[in-house]
Every structure is written in structure tokens, then in C-alpha cells.
Design a protein around this motif. Structure first.
Motif, PDB file in Angstrom:
ATOM      1  N   TYR A 140       0.834  -1.190   0.000  1.00  0.00           N
ATOM      2  CA  TYR A 140       0.000   0.000   0.000  1.00  0.00           C
ATOM      3  C   TYR A 140       0.873   1.246   0.000  1.00  0.00           C
ATOM      4  O   TYR A 140       2.070   1.186   0.270  1.00  0.00           O
ATOM      5  CB  TYR A 140      -0.951   0.003   1.203  1.00  0.00           C
ATOM      6  CG  TYR A 140      -0.270   0.208   2.529  1.00  0.00           C
ATOM      7  CD1 TYR A 140      -0.118   1.492   3.055  1.00  0.00           C
ATOM      8  CD2 TYR A 140       0.216  -0.855   3.262  1.00  0.00           C
ATOM      9  CE1 TYR A 140       0.509   1.694   4.264  1.00  0.00           C
ATOM     10  CE2 TYR A 140       0.845  -0.671   4.470  1.00  0.00           C
ATOM     11  CZ  TYR A 140       0.991   0.604   4.972  1.00  0.00           C
ATOM     12  OH  TYR A 140       1.614   0.800   6.171  1.00  0.00           O
ATOM     13  N   ARG A 141       0.243   2.369  -0.294  1.00  0.00           N
ATOM     14  CA  ARG A 141       0.909   3.666  -0.288  1.00  0.00           C
ATOM     15  C   ARG A 141       0.131   4.575   0.656  1.00  0.00           C
ATOM     16  O   ARG A 141      -1.072   4.779   0.481  1.00  0.00           O
ATOM     17  CB  ARG A 141       0.926   4.243  -1.702  1.00  0.00           C
ATOM     18  CG  ARG A 141       1.745   5.493  -1.869  1.00  0.00           C
ATOM     19  CD  ARG A 141       1.870   5.906  -3.331  1.00  0.00           C
ATOM     20  NE  ARG A 141       2.641   4.907  -4.061  1.00  0.00           N
ATOM     21  CZ  ARG A 141       2.160   4.199  -5.097  1.00  0.00           C
ATOM     22  NH1 ARG A 141       0.936   4.378  -5.522  1.00  0.00           N
ATOM     23  NH2 ARG A 141       2.910   3.325  -5.716  1.00  0.00           N
ATOM     24  N   PRO A 142       0.807   5.121   1.677  1.00  0.00           N
ATOM     25  CA  PRO A 142       0.110   6.052   2.581  1.00  0.00           C
ATOM     26  C   PRO A 142      -0.333   7.304   1.826  1.00  0.00           C
ATOM     27  O   PRO A 142       0.356   7.775   0.923  1.00  0.00           O
ATOM     28  CB  PRO A 142       1.168   6.412   3.630  1.00  0.00           C
ATOM     29  CG  PRO A 142       2.198   5.337   3.535  1.00  0.00           C
ATOM     30  CD  PRO A 142       2.176   4.866   2.116  1.00  0.00           C
ATOM     31  N   LEU A 143      -1.500   7.829   2.192  1.00  0.00           N
ATOM     32  CA  LEU A 143      -2.012   9.053   1.580  1.00  0.00           C
ATOM     33  C   LEU A 143      -1.639  10.250   2.439  1.00  0.00           C
ATOM     34  O   LEU A 143      -1.491  10.097   3.644  1.00  0.00           O
ATOM     35  CB  LEU A 143      -3.530   8.959   1.412  1.00  0.00           C
ATOM     36  CG  LEU A 143      -4.012   7.906   0.421  1.00  0.00           C
ATOM     37  CD1 LEU A 143      -5.526   7.858   0.422  1.00  0.00           C
ATOM     38  CD2 LEU A 143      -3.488   8.168  -0.968  1.00  0.00           C
ATOM     39  N   PRO A 144      -1.463  11.426   1.942  1.00  0.00           N
ATOM     40  CA  PRO A 144      -1.706  11.857   0.587  1.00  0.00           C
ATOM     41  C   PRO A 144      -0.604  11.444  -0.384  1.00  0.00           C
ATOM     42  O   PRO A 144      -0.851  11.284  -1.572  1.00  0.00           O
ATOM     43  CB  PRO A 144      -1.810  13.375   0.686  1.00  0.00           C
ATOM     44  CG  PRO A 144      -1.000  13.731   1.869  1.00  0.00           C
ATOM     45  CD  PRO A 144      -1.110  12.566   2.812  1.00  0.00           C
ATOM     46  N   ALA A 145       0.616  11.314   0.086  1.00  0.00           N
ATOM     47  CA  ALA A 145       1.684  10.841  -0.798  1.00  0.00           C
ATOM     48  C   ALA A 145       2.719  10.149   0.078  1.00  0.00           C
ATOM     49  O   ALA A 145       3.041  10.607   1.161  1.00  0.00           O
ATOM     50  CB  ALA A 145       2.333  11.992  -1.552  1.00  0.00           C
ATOM     51  N   GLY A 146       3.215   9.051  -0.401  1.00  0.00           N
ATOM     52  CA  GLY A 146       4.215   8.338   0.374  1.00  0.00           C
ATOM     53  C   GLY A 146       4.770   7.179  -0.420  1.00  0.00           C
ATOM     54  O   GLY A 146       4.221   6.787  -1.452  1.00  0.00           O
ATOM     55  N   ALA A 147       5.870   6.642   0.073  1.00  0.00           N
ATOM     56  CA  ALA A 147       6.498   5.500  -0.575  1.00  0.00           C
ATOM     57  C   ALA A 147       5.709   4.235  -0.250  1.00  0.00           C
ATOM     58  O   ALA A 147       5.082   4.121   0.804  1.00  0.00           O
ATOM     59  CB  ALA A 147       7.936   5.361  -0.092  1.00  0.00           C
ATOM     60  N   SER A 148       5.752   3.288  -1.158  1.00  0.00           N
ATOM     61  CA  SER A 148       5.020   2.025  -0.958  1.00  0.00           C
ATOM     62  C   SER A 148       5.585   1.267   0.231  1.00  0.00           C
ATOM     63  O   SER A 148       6.782   1.262   0.478  1.00  0.00           O
ATOM     64  CB  SER A 148       5.130   1.156  -2.207  1.00  0.00           C
ATOM     65  OG  SER A 148       4.455   1.749  -3.268  1.00  0.00           O
ATOM     66  N   ARG A 149       4.695   0.629   0.961  1.00  0.00           N
ATOM     67  CA  ARG A 149       5.060  -0.220   2.106  1.00  0.00           C
ATOM     68  C   ARG A 149       4.401  -1.577   1.916  1.00  0.00           C
ATOM     69  O   ARG A 149       3.371  -1.694   1.269  1.00  0.00           O
ATOM     70  CB  ARG A 149       4.586   0.405   3.409  1.00  0.00           C
ATOM     71  CG  ARG A 149       5.270   1.725   3.694  1.00  0.00           C
ATOM     72  CD  ARG A 149       4.855   2.299   5.021  1.00  0.00           C
ATOM     73  NE  ARG A 149       5.149   1.470   6.168  1.00  0.00           N
ATOM     74  CZ  ARG A 149       6.328   1.419   6.788  1.00  0.00           C
ATOM     75  NH1 ARG A 149       7.334   2.110   6.326  1.00  0.00           N
ATOM     76  NH2 ARG A 149       6.486   0.675   7.856  1.00  0.00           N
TER      77      ARG A 149
END
Length: 122
Positions: free
Chosen positions: A102-111
Motif C-alpha cells: 500500500y501507499r500512505p495518503l496523501p503521498a508516500g512511498a510504498s510499504r
């Protein structure tokens, strides 16, 4: 889903705060391992990857069913916090493994959150 403070037991058995990304990982795991009908006021909450899957015969159909439940449950419970990138569920003779990216919102690197559970066998 209302979130609570991400408390953890730290070094020296003292309470510490987890970082926001680790807290999101914990929330994803909570959604995955909580079974439907397990929460009194939220009967549809949870993907049911915990105890309910342990007693099911392991098969490809179970893997695709679990993957669909994971996608729907995460979208319902955490859709305002994460963007689901991918769900991979693999079933072997004695285990079922799930990997959620998943990718944290609003913007983030995939985890990625991954774990393996024993199954009832086929």
C-alpha cells in the motif's frame, strides 16, 4: 474506524509512541486479522484472515476469496488513509501467506505488510 494513539511497549518496558508508518502497518494487520461479525457495532469490519481461515481447506479458491476480502475490507476501513497497490495471497499445502502493498495518503512511498498463517491442509 477510529484510530487510537499508537502506543507500544518500548525499551525498559516503558510506553513509547510508534511512528505514523508503523501505526499504519498495525492498522492494516488489525483489518486483515479481524473476522467479519467479530466487532459488535461494525459487523462488516475485517478481512477474516485470522481464525476463520485456519479451519478452511487450503485451495486456490480460498486464496482468491481471501484476496477479494482483503481488498474490500482495506478499502472500507482504511480507504481514506491508504491507497492499495497490490494484494498477493498464496496457498501451499500447509500455509496461507498474504502480502499487502500500500501507499500512505496523501503521498508516500510504498510499504508492504506480509505474514504467513498455518492452515488446516487440503
Amino acid at each position: 474506524m477510529t484510530s487510537r494513539q499508537p502506543w507500544r511497549l518500548g525499551p525498559g518496558r516503558r510506553l513509547t509512541l510508534a511512528g505514523p508508518l508503523e501505526h499504519l502497518d498495525d492498522l492494516v494487520k488489525a483489518v486483515l486479522l479481524t473476522g467479519p461479525q467479530e466487532r459488535l457495532h461494525q459487523p462488516g469490519f475485517g478481512a477474516g484472515l485470522g481464525a476463520s481461515v485456519l479451519f478452511e481447506p487450503l485451495s486456490g479458491e480460498l486464496g482468491s476469496t481471501v484476496a477479494a476480502r482483503i481488498q474490500g475490507s482495506l478499502a472500507d476501513a482504511l480507504g481514506d488513509r491508504i491507497q492499495l497497490v497490490g494484494v498477493d495471497v498464496s496457498v501451499s499445502e500447509s500455509t496461507i501467506a498474504a502480502e499487502v502493498t500500500y501507499r500512505p495518503l496523501p503521498a508516500g512511498a510504498s510499504r508492504t505488510v506480509a505474514f504467513t498463517l498455518p492452515g488446516a491442509g487440503s
